[in-house]
Design a protein around this motif. Sequence first.
Motif, PDB file in Angstrom:
ATOM      1  N   UNK A 102       0.827  -1.214   0.000  1.00 15.92           N
ATOM      2  CA  UNK A 102       0.000   0.000   0.000  1.00 15.92           C
ATOM      3  C   UNK A 102       0.859   1.260   0.000  1.00 15.92           C
ATOM      4  N   UNK A 103       1.993   1.235   0.697  1.00 18.49           N
ATOM      5  CA  UNK A 103       2.878   2.404   0.695  1.00 18.49           C
ATOM      6  C   UNK A 103       3.389   2.692  -0.713  1.00 18.49           C
ATOM      7  N   UNK A 104       3.743   1.632  -1.430  1.00 15.96           N
ATOM      8  CA  UNK A 104       4.178   1.816  -2.821  1.00 15.96           C
ATOM      9  C   UNK A 104       3.021   2.299  -3.695  1.00 15.96           C
ATOM     10  N   UNK A 105       1.838   1.746  -3.455  1.00 18.36           N
ATOM     11  CA  UNK A 105       0.670   2.144  -4.253  1.00 18.36           C
ATOM     12  C   UNK A 105       0.291   3.606  -3.996  1.00 18.36           C
ATOM     13  N   UNK A 106       0.432   4.069  -2.759  1.00 19.84           N
ATOM     14  CA  UNK A 106       0.104   5.464  -2.435  1.00 19.84           C
ATOM     15  C   UNK A 106       1.006   6.411  -3.216  1.00 19.84           C
ATOM     16  N   UNK A 107       2.294   6.076  -3.317  1.00 19.85           N
ATOM     17  CA  UNK A 107       3.196   6.922  -4.088  1.00 19.85           C
ATOM     18  C   UNK A 107       2.787   6.970  -5.561  1.00 19.85           C
ATOM     19  N   UNK A 108       2.437   5.820  -6.119  1.00 18.84           N
ATOM     20  CA  UNK A 108       1.975   5.792  -7.503  1.00 18.84           C
ATOM     21  C   UNK A 108       0.672   6.562  -7.664  1.00 18.84           C
TER      22      UNK A 108
END
Length: 594
Positions: free
Chosen positions: A131-137
């Motif tokens: 989710x942390x990676x998805x939030x950046x995207x």
Amino acid sequence: MEFSLPKLDRVKQRTQLSRLNRGIVEQTDLPTRGRYQDQFDNLEKHTQWGIDVLEKYIKFVKERTEIEISYAKQLRNLSKKYQPKKNSKEEEEYKYTSCKAFLATLNEMNDYAGQHEVISENMTCQITAELARYVQELKQERKSHFHEGRKAQQHIETCWKQLEASKRRFERDCKEADRAQQYFEKMDADINVTKADVEKARSQAQLRHQMAEESKGEYSSILQKFNHEQHEHYYTHIPNIFQKIQDMEERRIVRIGESMKTFAEVDRQVIPIIGKCLDGITKAAESIDQQNDSQLVIEAFKSGFEPPGDIDFEDFTQPMKRTVSESSLSNSRGDGKSEPKFGGKSKGKLWPFIKKNKLSLKLGGGPEDFSNLPPEQRRKKLQQKVDELNRDIQKEMDQRDALTKMKDVYIKNPQMGDPASVDHRLAELGQNMEKLRLEVQKFEGWLAEVEGRLPMRTEQTRRQSGLYETQNTSAVNNCAQDRESSPDGSYTEEQSQESEMKVPATDFDDEFDDEEPLPTIGTCKALYTFEGQNEGTISVAEGEMLYVIEEDKGDGWTRIRRNEDEEGYVPTSYVEVYLDKNAKDVSQITSENL
């Protein structure tokens, strides 16, 4: 050439210009432009709120993983806290089924803690990190969509400004043409004005009219272009951008839903293993056997004493025929003969647990033949001593065989070493083996005596040494006789098959104390953990403090003692020895001194 406009045409022209001006102004009014700008602002706020919700959920899962790690750590510490200490008295307690079940429970709780660590690890990898990676995207995608929307809005704003400028220029030219026409008509109607002035006014009116026509064409062209751009903006560009934002928001919603499913699935995956841990605890509880535990207690503490016999009636009405009361132990092995009573010390021998024995046990000392113990306990101790001596003899024999082989190698290959260099060690091993054999004979003599006197064990098989087959019968008999005649104030079995008379108990007897165990010559600290799997060795744990009772004789082994019952050899390189020239006996050294 005179040029003049018909009056009717001039009026009609002014009317058409006014209508065109008013019509253009009405067509270029854009009441929905600000409305779309407001929608962009609302969408920007809503999508930012969605990202905040996603980050809040990430924080929630992260705190859950920290709780799982903390809980697992506390469970492991709890399990470790109640684990029995190695080579301690607690380990002996775990022979009971209830204690074994408790130990199994501690092990299962350790595995149970491991599953909570798995939950934390899986949630971190599958939810928090993803989710942390998805939030950046998501932030990057949102930024690009709204940047595209602002760019489209700025383009339509620019087109709108161009249209406004063209409209104002056309309006101004129309007004100028109208004033020029009015001025020409005024000059034409005035009879006092010269013909040249009238011609000049006519030329000016025609010029202004021509400029108005050019502004009209330009304005019309820009208006058509703006209408096309506006149509593309509101029917193509803006809907596409809104659709992209909608797709992005829907993906965010789906993603947070999938994360919630993963949150539950991570817990569900470890439920079977946790169930097995709980089943293991239940199985351990069901394995508790109260009868077996009771039997272990009986075996550990049974004394081997015979129940006391009846006490004879003493008739004080006949002073001359008063009989002496006999003790229960003297009656238990007697043949009915009366025994004289010497002093008052015989009363203390109704049962063996007198104060002196308790004091000697408390100090950790005691006679070499364990005569201070009840018969059954004494037999067990003697048997353990015999087994220990046999292991020591086997160890000496192994070393002798190894040195013999080494000597043969030296004889065959002199360049490898001097064969005479091992003769001294071989002689020393032979002396040690002879001493150990004598010790075995002595303890087996005491063991034979105890097994012969124990009730219900007259035919019990006696364990013999495997190192030799013959025993010194005279030594056995002498040991037995010495045992009978050398009481140390503790329980002794004075009666024999030949004599039933008691020996007077005096203070002189206390001078004949039995041989004490080997004294300590220092202490040592285990540098490494050593698993003593061979006979004669002893297991030690890293950092454990022990007593040294025999130095390394050159064979690489040091003899140490943990307590009265546990001693053996460990590799010298595994311990750090602290020799004490004035070392006290192990019975006088307490664990606090370490």
